[in-house]
Every structure is written in C-alpha cells, then in structure tokens.
Design a protein around this motif. Structure first.
Motif, PDB file in Angstrom:
ATOM      1  N   TYR A  74      13.154  -2.242  -5.252  1.00  0.00           N
ATOM      2  CA  TYR A  74      13.431  -1.524  -4.001  1.00  0.00           C
ATOM      3  C   TYR A  74      12.162  -1.455  -3.151  1.00  0.00           C
ATOM      4  O   TYR A  74      11.095  -1.076  -3.631  1.00  0.00           O
ATOM      5  CB  TYR A  74      13.896  -0.108  -4.345  1.00  0.00           C
ATOM      6  CG  TYR A  74      14.410   0.709  -3.174  1.00  0.00           C
ATOM      7  CD1 TYR A  74      15.339   0.182  -2.286  1.00  0.00           C
ATOM      8  CD2 TYR A  74      13.982   2.029  -2.970  1.00  0.00           C
ATOM      9  CE1 TYR A  74      15.828   0.932  -1.228  1.00  0.00           C
ATOM     10  CE2 TYR A  74      14.470   2.798  -1.925  1.00  0.00           C
ATOM     11  CZ  TYR A  74      15.381   2.249  -1.048  1.00  0.00           C
ATOM     12  OH  TYR A  74      15.873   3.006  -0.004  1.00  0.00           O
ATOM     13  N   ASP A  75      12.277  -1.865  -1.898  1.00  0.00           N
ATOM     14  CA  ASP A  75      11.154  -1.767  -0.966  1.00  0.00           C
ATOM     15  C   ASP A  75      11.713  -1.524   0.431  1.00  0.00           C
ATOM     16  O   ASP A  75      12.922  -1.316   0.592  1.00  0.00           O
ATOM     17  CB  ASP A  75      10.281  -3.031  -1.029  1.00  0.00           C
ATOM     18  CG  ASP A  75      11.062  -4.309  -0.688  1.00  0.00           C
ATOM     19  OD1 ASP A  75      12.231  -4.214  -0.239  1.00  0.00           O
ATOM     20  OD2 ASP A  75      10.514  -5.404  -0.873  1.00  0.00           O
ATOM     21  N   MET A  76      10.847  -1.537   1.428  1.00  0.00           N
ATOM     22  CA  MET A  76      11.309  -1.218   2.787  1.00  0.00           C
ATOM     23  C   MET A  76      12.414  -2.160   3.264  1.00  0.00           C
ATOM     24  O   MET A  76      13.358  -1.748   3.926  1.00  0.00           O
ATOM     25  CB  MET A  76      10.149  -1.332   3.773  1.00  0.00           C
ATOM     26  CG  MET A  76       9.388  -0.047   3.999  1.00  0.00           C
ATOM     27  SD  MET A  76       8.029  -0.372   5.132  1.00  0.00           S
ATOM     28  CE  MET A  76       8.752   0.084   6.701  1.00  0.00           C
ATOM     29  N   LEU A 129      14.627  20.681  -5.530  1.00  0.00           N
ATOM     30  CA  LEU A 129      13.466  19.821  -5.741  1.00  0.00           C
ATOM     31  C   LEU A 129      13.253  18.749  -4.677  1.00  0.00           C
ATOM     32  O   LEU A 129      12.186  18.163  -4.602  1.00  0.00           O
ATOM     33  CB  LEU A 129      13.546  19.174  -7.135  1.00  0.00           C
ATOM     34  CG  LEU A 129      13.565  20.190  -8.295  1.00  0.00           C
ATOM     35  CD1 LEU A 129      13.585  19.480  -9.635  1.00  0.00           C
ATOM     36  CD2 LEU A 129      12.384  21.139  -8.218  1.00  0.00           C
ATOM     37  N   GLU A 130      14.259  18.488  -3.847  1.00  0.00           N
ATOM     38  CA  GLU A 130      14.079  17.491  -2.793  1.00  0.00           C
ATOM     39  C   GLU A 130      13.517  18.190  -1.562  1.00  0.00           C
ATOM     40  O   GLU A 130      14.245  18.839  -0.820  1.00  0.00           O
ATOM     41  CB  GLU A 130      15.420  16.823  -2.472  1.00  0.00           C
ATOM     42  CG  GLU A 130      15.299  15.586  -1.601  1.00  0.00           C
ATOM     43  CD  GLU A 130      14.469  14.482  -2.248  1.00  0.00           C
ATOM     44  OE1 GLU A 130      13.230  14.554  -2.147  1.00  0.00           O
ATOM     45  OE2 GLU A 130      15.039  13.571  -2.863  1.00  0.00           O
ATOM     46  N   ALA A 131      12.185  18.048  -1.381  1.00  0.00           N
ATOM     47  CA  ALA A 131      11.539  18.761  -0.278  1.00  0.00           C
ATOM     48  C   ALA A 131      12.211  18.406   1.045  1.00  0.00           C
ATOM     49  O   ALA A 131      12.581  19.284   1.824  1.00  0.00           O
ATOM     50  CB  ALA A 131      10.056  18.424  -0.232  1.00  0.00           C
ATOM     51  N   GLY A 184      13.520  14.429   1.770  1.00  0.00           N
ATOM     52  CA  GLY A 184      14.360  13.231   1.670  1.00  0.00           C
ATOM     53  C   GLY A 184      14.431  12.619   3.051  1.00  0.00           C
ATOM     54  O   GLY A 184      14.465  13.339   4.058  1.00  0.00           O
ATOM     55  N   THR A 185      14.405  11.304   3.132  1.00  0.00           N
ATOM     56  CA  THR A 185      14.476  10.678   4.456  1.00  0.00           C
ATOM     57  C   THR A 185      15.476   9.531   4.527  1.00  0.00           C
ATOM     58  O   THR A 185      15.855   9.127   5.626  1.00  0.00           O
ATOM     59  CB  THR A 185      13.102  10.107   4.883  1.00  0.00           C
ATOM     60  OG1 THR A 185      12.603   9.283   3.828  1.00  0.00           O
ATOM     61  CG2 THR A 185      12.118  11.212   5.191  1.00  0.00           C
ATOM     62  N   SER A 186      15.915   8.998   3.381  1.00  0.00           N
ATOM     63  CA  SER A 186      16.737   7.788   3.472  1.00  0.00           C
ATOM     64  C   SER A 186      18.078   8.068   4.167  1.00  0.00           C
ATOM     65  O   SER A 186      18.599   7.197   4.865  1.00  0.00           O
ATOM     66  CB  SER A 186      16.950   7.171   2.087  1.00  0.00           C
ATOM     67  OG  SER A 186      17.557   8.086   1.205  1.00  0.00           O
ATOM     68  N   THR A 214       0.835  -1.207   0.000  1.00  0.00           N
ATOM     69  CA  THR A 214       0.000   0.000   0.000  1.00  0.00           C
ATOM     70  C   THR A 214       0.867   1.254   0.000  1.00  0.00           C
ATOM     71  O   THR A 214       0.467   2.299   0.485  1.00  0.00           O
ATOM     72  CB  THR A 214      -0.899   0.015   1.256  1.00  0.00           C
ATOM     73  OG1 THR A 214      -0.067  -0.240   2.401  1.00  0.00           O
ATOM     74  CG2 THR A 214      -1.979  -1.043   1.179  1.00  0.00           C
ATOM     75  N   TYR A 215       2.106   1.126  -0.505  1.00  0.00           N
ATOM     76  CA  TYR A 215       2.995   2.289  -0.556  1.00  0.00           C
ATOM     77  C   TYR A 215       3.855   2.204  -1.806  1.00  0.00           C
ATOM     78  O   TYR A 215       4.080   1.122  -2.347  1.00  0.00           O
ATOM     79  CB  TYR A 215       3.878   2.379   0.690  1.00  0.00           C
ATOM     80  CG  TYR A 215       4.953   1.308   0.780  1.00  0.00           C
ATOM     81  CD1 TYR A 215       4.645   0.036   1.239  1.00  0.00           C
ATOM     82  CD2 TYR A 215       6.261   1.573   0.381  1.00  0.00           C
ATOM     83  CE1 TYR A 215       5.624  -0.945   1.307  1.00  0.00           C
ATOM     84  CE2 TYR A 215       7.241   0.599   0.453  1.00  0.00           C
ATOM     85  CZ  TYR A 215       6.919  -0.664   0.913  1.00  0.00           C
ATOM     86  OH  TYR A 215       7.879  -1.637   0.976  1.00  0.00           O
ATOM     87  N   ALA A 216       4.307   3.376  -2.247  1.00  0.00           N
ATOM     88  CA  ALA A 216       5.159   3.426  -3.427  1.00  0.00           C
ATOM     89  C   ALA A 216       6.563   3.890  -3.076  1.00  0.00           C
ATOM     90  O   ALA A 216       7.534   3.448  -3.679  1.00  0.00           O
ATOM     91  CB  ALA A 216       4.560   4.366  -4.473  1.00  0.00           C
ATOM     92  N   GLY A 217       6.684   4.766  -2.096  1.00  0.00           N
ATOM     93  CA  GLY A 217       8.012   5.293  -1.790  1.00  0.00           C
ATOM     94  C   GLY A 217       8.017   6.191  -0.571  1.00  0.00           C
ATOM     95  O   GLY A 217       7.302   5.914   0.404  1.00  0.00           O
ATOM     96  N   GLY A 218       8.788   7.257  -0.657  1.00  0.00           N
ATOM     97  CA  GLY A 218       9.057   8.113   0.498  1.00  0.00           C
ATOM     98  C   GLY A 218       7.817   8.608   1.240  1.00  0.00           C
ATOM     99  O   GLY A 218       7.783   8.571   2.471  1.00  0.00           O
TER     100      GLY A 218
HETATM  101  C1  LIG Z   1      12.944   5.797   2.700  1.00  0.00           C
HETATM  102  C2  LIG Z   1      12.414   5.238   1.455  1.00  0.00           C
HETATM  103  C3  LIG Z   1      12.214   6.056   0.345  1.00  0.00           C
HETATM  104  C4  LIG Z   1      12.514   7.532   0.362  1.00  0.00           C
HETATM  105  O1  LIG Z   1      13.887   7.768   0.126  1.00  0.00           O
HETATM  106  P1  LIG Z   1      14.415   9.224  -0.241  1.00  0.00           P
HETATM  107  O2  LIG Z   1      15.860   9.134  -0.201  1.00  0.00           O
HETATM  108  O3  LIG Z   1      13.857  10.131   0.794  1.00  0.00           O
HETATM  109  O4  LIG Z   1      13.887   9.548  -1.585  1.00  0.00           O
HETATM  110  C5  LIG Z   1      11.725   5.473  -0.816  1.00  0.00           C
HETATM  111  N1  LIG Z   1      11.455   4.154  -0.881  1.00  0.00           N
HETATM  112  C6  LIG Z   1      11.637   3.340   0.173  1.00  0.00           C
HETATM  113  C7  LIG Z   1      11.326   1.887   0.035  1.00  0.00           C
HETATM  114  C8  LIG Z   1      12.128   3.850   1.373  1.00  0.00           C
HETATM  115  O5  LIG Z   1      12.314   3.030   2.418  1.00  0.00           O
END
Ligand SMILES: *Cc1c(COP(=O)(O)O)cnc(C)c1O
Length: 583
Positions: A457-459, A480-482, A484-486, A45-49
């Motif tokens: 790529y996933d969690m 453009l990167e509001a 970012g969390t990784s 139920t998620y795509a990304g950040g």
């Molecule tokens: C944390 C995370 C992201 C976000 O990464 P950014 O570097 O902030 O773009 C995207 N996808 C997954 C699976 C994540 O765990």
C-alpha cells in the motif's frame, strides 16, 4: 559543558549552493518539521497517514502561496516494500532511493555531538511545486558523510527503523540538526511547527539560540528564555494515548545527548521519569492542537493544565481527486482546486449521470489494476467495498470478518466484493498476524465473496482505491483513531464512508447523507460494532446501492458537497495560519 559553545558549521563552497536558494531566503518562513513527508509516491520518505498529511500540508501551503520551509530526514533506505506470500505472511524488502537526481545537494554542513562523537549533517533541497508558479523548499537532512563514524552515517537512513537509541539519534538530527541547518543555509524563520513529538528537540535547540548572554543572567537564575521560545513554537499532537508517545529513559538520553543539550533543563521540561517528547512539545509551544475535535477533547483530559486546540485534518484536493472527477469539477465548479469550499454546490452543478460515469471510470481503473496485480477478476456491476490503512490491532481490519456465516448470508442477498491493502510495521507482530488472518478468511470465503489484497500500500494505490471502490470502510477501536484521513480522500471522489464514529467521522458523518455510522459515539465493543456493521451493510447500505440508484448518487454527492468542501488541507492550513502562525 559544551552546550554553551557555538555549534560547528562548515559553509562549504557557498558560491555553488547559494544560487539554488535564490528567491527562497528573503522571506521569513514557517519551518515545518516532520519525521516523515510524502513528497511523491516513489520517494519513500513516508510510512503512512502522518507522512501523507505532512505532504498534503506542504501541497496546500504551495497552493495558498504560504512561505514555508519543511525539514525532514532524507531516509535513503526508505520505509520498506511489502511482500506477501500465498498465506499472507509479510516480509520486508528494502525500498531505497537516491536523493541524487531528485534533489539538490547543499554544501553547508553542521555538526552535532551524539554519543560523544561529532556527527556531521548535510542537506538536500527538494523543491515542491504547485500549479501556481510558487515553490516550497524541503530540506532533507543526511548524515551519510565520509567524515562520520560508520554507525553515524546511517542515522538518517531507516524511517522508523532501529532501536530506541537509533530513534533518539534521529530525533536529535531532525530537531537540533534541523534548526542549525536552517540557520546555516540562511533561512529566516518566523514560526516553527512540530508535526508530532518526533521533532520536539528543535525547541531545546531554540532555548540555546535564544538564551540570555552570560552577563545578563544573575547567579542562580536560568539562562533560558522559555517565553521567547514558546512564542515561536507550535505543536501538533497526533496520538490519543500516552502509550503512543515517544519516551526515552534518561540513562539513554544522558549517554547520547550529554554534549548536545542541557539534560537538567530537558528534565524540567520533558518529565521527570523519562524524556517525553509530547510533554516537551506541550511545555515549549504557545499553540498546541489535536487533529480532530474529539481528539483535542481527549488530549485536554490527557494533559491537564494545557490548552489543546482542535484543527481537524484535511486532504489535498488535487492530489486526492481522480482524473474523472477533476475533469467534472474543472468543468462545473471552476476554481475548486484553490477554493474547495466551492464544492458545496457540486450537487446542483453536476448531473447525476455525470457523477455515475466519472465513478465508473475510476472503478474500471481499479478493477484493471487489481487484475494485473493478482489476477483477481472483479465485476464492475457489483459494489466494491474498500479497506486500506496500516495493518495494526486498533484499526480492526478483522472486524468485518467477525462472523463469516453472517458475511456469507449478506453476500448471498446482496453480493459485494472487497479490496484490501495495508502494511504492518516490521515489529508489529499483531499487525502481521492480522494480514495472515485476512488471507485465511479470503480462502474460507472463496466462491462467496471475491476479495483482493493489494500488496505494498502506498500513495498511488491509495489514489486508485479511494476513487475506485463504491464504499470506504473504517472500523477503528474508539477512541484510538485521532483523525484518520483516507475517508476524506474518498469524499473527493464521491465515495461515501461507512465508519465507526471516531476521529474526523464524528464531525463528517450525517447519517444517510454523507455516509453511515457503525455503532454510536461511545465506547467500542467488538461484538456490538460487528453487529452494527452487519446490520448497516445488510439493511441499509447494500439495499440502497441495489434498489435506488438516484438515492445512492445523492449520498455520493453528499460526500462531495458536505465533506470534500470542508475536510481539505486548504481549510486546515488557513486555520493554522490565522490561529497558530499569526497570533
Ligand atoms: C491516506 C493514507 C494513509 C492514512 O489512512 P488512514 O485511513 O487515515 O489511516 C495511510 N497510508 C497511505 C499510503 C495513505 O495514502
């Protein structure tokens, strides 16, 4: 106009589902709406950040004992599973899941009018549990019901799938359907939080809920109590440019929404040219924020006349800390899971050797995984640089490959390896082309730099990578990167970041202490940023890794003490509570 008639509700066998909500209905809750939420790795139920952030928000709410109820779509068909052929060409495979077995069906149904048809919506209760004995309810909306038109049964199926009309229908179900569903289930809501503009229609439904009764309204006056709605609404914007915001032409809006909402009123609140979800959120929310300081500044300039506060994002401590470091923190910094601020003293509490060994464990796990996935053999003695995020132009996954010649020369002096991952949105041809380009570079660099591209790529892959690499690389095109969390996830695992000064890194970077900067905080130029990236890697970062182990570990500890202690979702949630939810 049917917008004055009461919504249709079918409380269907209340005695069966009401007990499931026992203990959840007595408290007034914060209703947190998000198009995507990363609940678990294998629930797509998620795509990304954005979805990972929403998930971390809920996980922190659970840890902090904050009464919250989340609302999202069930997304039965998921986002997609990424397959890559030998040339890096991406194909998308379905990634379905069944809420049956993972969530509880709630019998209540509500109806919406979409495109002139009645669309019934039901919901599933997913219960998110934390380490304490507290549970947080997540309500997943579902239109896959026999009584619906076949076209409407799939409205809640595909996350970010379909065309503009499909997206608008999803947003009607999420925003308007979500408010009606919470009410039908008996939830009592004290505040609403829209995580990005996708759910802004919830405020339109609240206008109707709080509308003055007909006898209270004098002729010619608006029946809508806008201040009352604003009082309970909070809006977080995640997009630094107007092109990234959801906008729908009014011809489409009229065709699809005529029976559900007062289009004239929406026009007044969401922009005259098109229904701009961000504009709607801004106009109907008392509290509005961006997701990092720079992003809030930018948003204030983009939306003159509004106040956009800054709440810098964070990541969930326990979720993003690998077992090796969790063990160390448990031993030396007890209480860190609840109060990650305690990590500020991790440098004194934890020995250098312990940090190095914990990291070596995480690195080996990544190396093993890379080997099983694609038989690339990484050398634990050489540094690994990691890059993983959505593959799209502004993230510039190709910046590192700007000059293969310089990259080869760099690797000759200071050998390094690369692990890369990321999906491109199915309709982002530029993003897909970037993956193919990386594959070409991998081939061209064979023998000089070992590179692995991990598919899908996933969690789970993110958890492995942010802990197992030695350096986290981030090269977006400013501004453009509001947020970012990784890179924040990496900090919890003692992995320093080398990044363009954009988003959270403007706040998190202390040069040589928590990591390193590429370029300066002004405008980006691909050429300059590439020069700076090569210079920083070749003259500063890699020499430090090879020549001064103690100094390198000091930077690892710097990332933990100064960044993990601060850039976490507990701090973020405490700020939402005191500044947005309790005003
Ligand atoms: C944390 C995370 C992201 C976000 O990464 P950014 O570097 O902030 O773009 C995207 N996808 C997954 C699976 C994540 O765990």
């Amino acid at each position: 106009m049917s917008s004055n008639t009461a919504p249709l509700v079918d409380s269907g066998g209340e005695s069966e589902w009401k007990p499931l909500l026992e203990g959840l209905l007595h408290e007034h809750r914060i209703a947190y709406f998000s198009m995507e939420i990363a609940l678990e790795n294998d629930i797509p139920t998620y795509a990304g950040g954005l979805g990972v952030l929403a998930g971390d928000t809920l996980r922190s709410a659970v840890d902090l004992g904050l009464p919250l109820v989340a609302v999202s779509l069930v997304s039965r068909a998921g986002y997609f599973r990424q397959r890559l052929d030998a040339d890096g060409r991406q194909t998308e495979e379905p990634d379905p899941w069944s809420p049956e077995g993972r969530a509880h069906p709630l019998g209540a149904k509500i109806a919406l009018e979409i495109e002139g048809r009645n669309v019934w919506v039901r919901s599933w209760l997913y219960v998110l549990r934390g380490q304490l004995k507290i549970a947080e309810p997540v309500v997943l909306l579902d239109t896959d019901l026999e009584e619906n038109h076949p076209e409407d049964r799939v409205i809640t199926h595909y996350l970010y799938g379909g065309d503009e009309a499909y997206r608008l229908k999803q947003e009607i179900v999420l925003g308007i359907g979500g408010v009606r569903m919470l009410h039908a289930l008996g939830f009592r809501v004290r505040e609403y939080h829209m995580n990005e503009g996708h759910s802004a229609l919830l405020a339109v439904e609240l206008l109707k809920v709080f509308a003055y009764r007909r006898e209270e309204v004098r002729t010619g006056e608006s029946p809508y109590d806008i201040p009352r709605v604003r009082e309970v609404c909070n809006f977080t914007t995640h997009t630094p440019v107007s092109a990234g915001q959801d906008q729908f032409p009014y011809a489409l809006v009229s065709r699809i929404m005529d029976g559900t909402a007062d289009i004239g009123m929406i026009r007044r609140l969401a922009g005259d040219e098109s229904l701009n979800m961000t504009r709607l959120g801004l106009n109907l929310s008392e509290y509005v924020n961006g997701v990092a300081k720079r992003h809030a500044e930018l948003s204030n300039r983009l939306f003159p006349g509004y106040t956009v506060h800054a709440v810098t994002n964070g990541v969930h401590p326990f979720t993003w800390t690998c077992p090796e470091f969790a063990r160390l923190y448990n031993q030396h910094v007890p209480g860190w899971c609840h109060e990650p601020e305690l990590l500020v003293r991790a440098d004194m509490a934890i020995g250098d050797d312990e940090v190095w060994h914990a990291h070596a464990g995480a690195k080996q796990r990544l190396i093993d995984k890379v080997h099983t996935l694609g038989s690339t053999a990484l050398d634990p003695a050489l540094p690994i640089i990691g890059f993983a995020r959505r593959m799209t132009a502004y993230k510039r996954p190709d910046l590192l490959f700007s000059s293969l010649e310089r990259l080869r020369a760099l690797a000759q002096r200071h050998p390094f390896q690369l692990v890369i991952a990321g999906k491109a949105h199915p309709r982002d041809d530029g993003g897909k082309a970037l993956i193919e380009q990386i594959y070409r570079h991998m081939r061209e660099l064979a023998g000089a730099v070992t590179i692995a591209f991990l598919p899908n790529y996933d969690m789970e892959k993110a958890r492995l990578m942010v802990a197992g690499v030695d350096l986290w690389l981030n090269t977006p095109l400013r501004p453009l990167e509001a947020s970012g969390t990784s890179g924040m996830k990496a900090a919890f695992n003692g992995v320093p970041q080398l990044s363009v000064l954009d988003g959270w890194w403007i706040e998190g970077c202390i040069e040589g202490v928590t990591g390193w900067a590429i370029g300066n905080a002004e405008e980006s130029h691909n050429g300059d940023d590439a020069q700076s990236l090569y210079a920083k890697l070749g003259d500063v970062v890699l020499p430090l890794y090879y020549n001064n182990r103690a100094a390198w570990i000091r930077v690892m500890k710097g990332a933990i003490c100064k960044n993990a202690s601060f850039f976490n979702s507990h701090r973020m949630m405490r700020r939402y509570v005191t500044e947005a939810y309790i005003r």
